[in-house]
Design a protein around this motif. Sequence first.
Motif, PDB file in Angstrom:
ATOM      1  N   TYR A 188       0.832  -1.194   0.000  1.00 46.84           N
ATOM      2  CA  TYR A 188       0.000   0.000   0.000  1.00 46.84           C
ATOM      3  C   TYR A 188       0.868   1.247   0.000  1.00 46.84           C
ATOM      4  O   TYR A 188       2.082   1.180   0.240  1.00 46.84           O
ATOM      5  CB  TYR A 188      -0.925   0.016   1.222  1.00 46.84           C
ATOM      6  N   VAL A 189       0.251   2.385  -0.280  1.00 47.23           N
ATOM      7  CA  VAL A 189       0.920   3.676  -0.131  1.00 47.23           C
ATOM      8  C   VAL A 189       0.114   4.518   0.841  1.00 47.23           C
ATOM      9  O   VAL A 189      -1.095   4.316   1.002  1.00 47.23           O
ATOM     10  CB  VAL A 189       1.053   4.424  -1.473  1.00 47.23           C
ATOM     11  N   SER A 190       0.779   5.451   1.483  1.00 51.05           N
ATOM     12  CA  SER A 190       0.074   6.467   2.257  1.00 51.05           C
ATOM     13  C   SER A 190      -0.210   7.642   1.339  1.00 51.05           C
ATOM     14  O   SER A 190       0.646   8.055   0.552  1.00 51.05           O
ATOM     15  CB  SER A 190       0.914   6.932   3.443  1.00 51.05           C
ATOM     16  N   VAL A 191      -1.418   8.168   1.433  1.00 51.10           N
ATOM     17  CA  VAL A 191      -1.824   9.331   0.640  1.00 51.10           C
ATOM     18  C   VAL A 191      -2.117  10.464   1.610  1.00 51.10           C
ATOM     19  O   VAL A 191      -2.948  10.317   2.521  1.00 51.10           O
ATOM     20  CB  VAL A 191      -3.075   9.014  -0.213  1.00 51.10           C
ATOM     21  N   GLY A 192      -1.439  11.578   1.431  1.00 50.13           N
ATOM     22  CA  GLY A 192      -1.632  12.727   2.306  1.00 50.13           C
ATOM     23  C   GLY A 192      -2.415  13.825   1.602  1.00 50.13           C
ATOM     24  O   GLY A 192      -2.114  14.165   0.457  1.00 50.13           O
ATOM     25  N   VAL A 193      -3.423  14.360   2.290  1.00 49.62           N
ATOM     26  CA  VAL A 193      -4.222  15.448   1.720  1.00 49.62           C
ATOM     27  C   VAL A 193      -4.374  16.557   2.755  1.00 49.62           C
ATOM     28  O   VAL A 193      -4.363  16.305   3.963  1.00 49.62           O
ATOM     29  CB  VAL A 193      -5.617  14.966   1.260  1.00 49.62           C
ATOM     30  N   ARG A 194      -4.520  17.782   2.255  1.00 46.50           N
ATOM     31  CA  ARG A 194      -4.777  18.928   3.128  1.00 46.50           C
ATOM     32  C   ARG A 194      -6.278  19.187   3.116  1.00 46.50           C
ATOM     33  O   ARG A 194      -6.865  19.443   2.060  1.00 46.50           O
ATOM     34  CB  ARG A 194      -4.025  20.152   2.620  1.00 46.50           C
ATOM     35  N   LEU A 195      -6.910  19.100   4.278  1.00 49.30           N
ATOM     36  CA  LEU A 195      -8.358  19.249   4.374  1.00 49.30           C
ATOM     37  C   LEU A 195      -8.757  20.714   4.593  1.00 49.30           C
ATOM     38  O   LEU A 195      -7.900  21.576   4.806  1.00 49.30           O
ATOM     39  CB  LEU A 195      -8.887  18.367   5.502  1.00 49.30           C
ATOM     40  N   ALA A 196     -10.053  20.946   4.585  1.00 48.84           N
ATOM     41  CA  ALA A 196     -10.555  22.315   4.636  1.00 48.84           C
ATOM     42  C   ALA A 196     -10.140  23.049   5.908  1.00 48.84           C
ATOM     43  O   ALA A 196      -9.966  24.275   5.896  1.00 48.84           O
ATOM     44  CB  ALA A 196     -12.078  22.312   4.505  1.00 48.84           C
ATOM     45  N   ASP A 197      -9.990  22.318   7.017  1.00 49.81           N
ATOM     46  CA  ASP A 197      -9.622  22.974   8.275  1.00 49.81           C
ATOM     47  C   ASP A 197      -8.118  23.135   8.439  1.00 49.81           C
ATOM     48  O   ASP A 197      -7.650  23.543   9.497  1.00 49.81           O
ATOM     49  CB  ASP A 197     -10.206  22.207   9.468  1.00 49.81           C
ATOM     50  N   GLY A 198      -7.354  22.792   7.394  1.00 50.23           N
ATOM     51  CA  GLY A 198      -5.905  22.957   7.430  1.00 50.23           C
ATOM     52  C   GLY A 198      -5.147  21.731   7.886  1.00 50.23           C
ATOM     53  O   GLY A 198      -3.916  21.703   7.802  1.00 50.23           O
ATOM     54  N   ALA A 199      -5.849  20.729   8.374  1.00 51.64           N
ATOM     55  CA  ALA A 199      -5.180  19.515   8.838  1.00 51.64           C
ATOM     56  C   ALA A 199      -4.637  18.735   7.648  1.00 51.64           C
ATOM     57  O   ALA A 199      -5.268  18.661   6.591  1.00 51.64           O
ATOM     58  CB  ALA A 199      -6.141  18.653   9.636  1.00 51.64           C
ATOM     59  N   ARG A 200      -3.480  18.130   7.840  1.00 50.43           N
ATOM     60  CA  ARG A 200      -2.925  17.220   6.837  1.00 50.43           C
ATOM     61  C   ARG A 200      -3.165  15.802   7.343  1.00 50.43           C
ATOM     62  O   ARG A 200      -2.513  15.333   8.262  1.00 50.43           O
ATOM     63  CB  ARG A 200      -1.434  17.452   6.634  1.00 50.43           C
ATOM     64  N   GLN A 201      -4.126  15.132   6.743  1.00 49.91           N
ATOM     65  CA  GLN A 201      -4.458  13.778   7.164  1.00 49.91           C
ATOM     66  C   GLN A 201      -3.914  12.763   6.162  1.00 49.91           C
ATOM     67  O   GLN A 201      -3.848  13.012   4.954  1.00 49.91           O
ATOM     68  CB  GLN A 201      -5.963  13.625   7.309  1.00 49.91           C
ATOM     69  N   ILE A 202      -3.520  11.602   6.692  1.00 48.02           N
ATOM     70  CA  ILE A 202      -2.863  10.563   5.895  1.00 48.02           C
ATOM     71  C   ILE A 202      -3.658   9.271   6.022  1.00 48.02           C
ATOM     72  O   ILE A 202      -4.062   8.891   7.122  1.00 48.02           O
ATOM     73  CB  ILE A 202      -1.418  10.331   6.395  1.00 48.02           C
ATOM     74  N   ARG A 203      -3.870   8.599   4.899  1.00 47.08           N
ATOM     75  CA  ARG A 203      -4.520   7.293   4.906  1.00 47.08           C
ATOM     76  C   ARG A 203      -3.749   6.338   3.997  1.00 47.08           C
ATOM     77  O   ARG A 203      -3.097   6.772   3.042  1.00 47.08           O
ATOM     78  CB  ARG A 203      -5.974   7.388   4.423  1.00 47.08           C
ATOM     79  N   GLN A 204      -3.870   5.047   4.277  1.00 41.76           N
ATOM     80  CA  GLN A 204      -3.207   4.038   3.473  1.00 41.76           C
ATOM     81  C   GLN A 204      -4.206   3.397   2.503  1.00 41.76           C
ATOM     82  O   GLN A 204      -5.333   3.071   2.900  1.00 41.76           O
ATOM     83  CB  GLN A 204      -2.593   2.939   4.359  1.00 41.76           C
ATOM     84  N   TYR A 205      -3.765   3.210   1.250  1.00 43.83           N
ATOM     85  CA  TYR A 205      -4.585   2.549   0.232  1.00 43.83           C
ATOM     86  C   TYR A 205      -3.727   1.541  -0.524  1.00 43.83           C
ATOM     87  O   TYR A 205      -2.612   1.868  -0.953  1.00 43.83           O
ATOM     88  CB  TYR A 205      -5.174   3.581  -0.736  1.00 43.83           C
ATOM     89  N   SER A 206      -4.262   0.339  -0.687  1.00 43.07           N
ATOM     90  CA  SER A 206      -3.527  -0.698  -1.405  1.00 43.07           C
ATOM     91  C   SER A 206      -3.367  -0.307  -2.870  1.00 43.07           C
ATOM     92  O   SER A 206      -4.271   0.267  -3.483  1.00 43.07           O
ATOM     93  CB  SER A 206      -4.269  -2.034  -1.326  1.00 43.07           C
TER      94      SER A 206
END
Length: 393
Positions: A188-206
């Motif tokens: 899998y890879v981790s995908v990082g996104v910047r959300l509307a509130d400024g947080a950078r959240q990371i999730r893993q996707y195969s």
Amino acid sequence: MLSEQSAATVRATLPAVGAAIEQITENFYSRLFTAHPELLRDLFNRGNQASGAQKSALAGSIAAFAGYLVEHPDERPDVMLSRIAHKHASLGVVPEQYPIVHEHLFAAIAEILGEAVTPEVAAAWTEVYWLMANALIAIEKRLYEESGSQEFRDWEVVGRDEETADVVSFRVRPVDGSPVRGFRAGQYVSVGVRLADGARQIRQYSLSGGLGEDVRQFSVKRVQGGTTPDGEVSNHLHANVRVGDVLQLSEPYGDLVLDDVAGRPLLLASAGIGVTPMVAMLASLAADGHDAPVTVVHGDRSPADHALRTDHQAYAAKLTDAAVHFFYERDAEPGSRTGLVDLSGIDVAPGTRAYLCGPLPFMRAVRGQLIEKGVAPADIHYEVFGPDLWIAG
């Protein structure tokens, strides 16, 4: 590996620590995020924190590690450590973060257990912590060296496919045009996104495609329902990310891979979005000309909900000896079955190695059925999307 004196102390106090571990981890995370709010904003999964899943996983891993050391003081549970280290590496965890965790974890232990935490008890559990932490640091260092990078890179979305009403596949290519390192099917890879509130959240996707190409593909199921932030990244990707947009991706990680499978019968069992690593594995087996029996099992709500179904069938059809069994809760078509996955009528060849991915109840049920059919527990491998609660089971 664990000193004799510490082993005796941990053995004596493990029941008390185990009984209070949920309170300890609740206190720990409260302390940690109060002192370092940026960790919750930019590193930890806010959905898992809100649901309690991460706390349960941490509790399970600590108790499992300590219990293993007590029973096997000269060994270490490498399978569990490898799984945790791959997840940490995909997030970019660094050695400097381990003393921070130690500080707040042991403050929480002292507050919850009070006078029971004597200097001897504190020293013993400190030894347990640093045995685990240093082992993870060493494994993570090796993983970073093998991947060639500890940093997230910018990848441009070059394709977006609506697989089902709730699953989208994204194809991405490095923005800088640099070479794409190979990955092993099932990772899998981790995908990082910047959300509307400024947080950078990371999730893993195969990774569900892109073997040997300069384009990688991962598939995202939209998580809906509930009042927690769980699903905020999947919903952001579904709603906002289009061709031409840029995402941050880690290098590939994960230990659910096809090791030493030449000539061995295999069983690939999945449910729901757990199909993604299995499709990549089938593609790899087809490319390698795997000629031993392969049993493909998948369960879903309906054929319309079965993401990557065409690829699932097509790669299996390329194998010389494959049997495909699809189970649907409704709208089953000719050739598929109605209901939950049931291996009772499926032949499992002697010496089969099994790979499982899907919801935890599904994997527990399939694992039990496989063991009943004579598959060795050591030959059953699994991947959990999210915190690994199986460790605690």
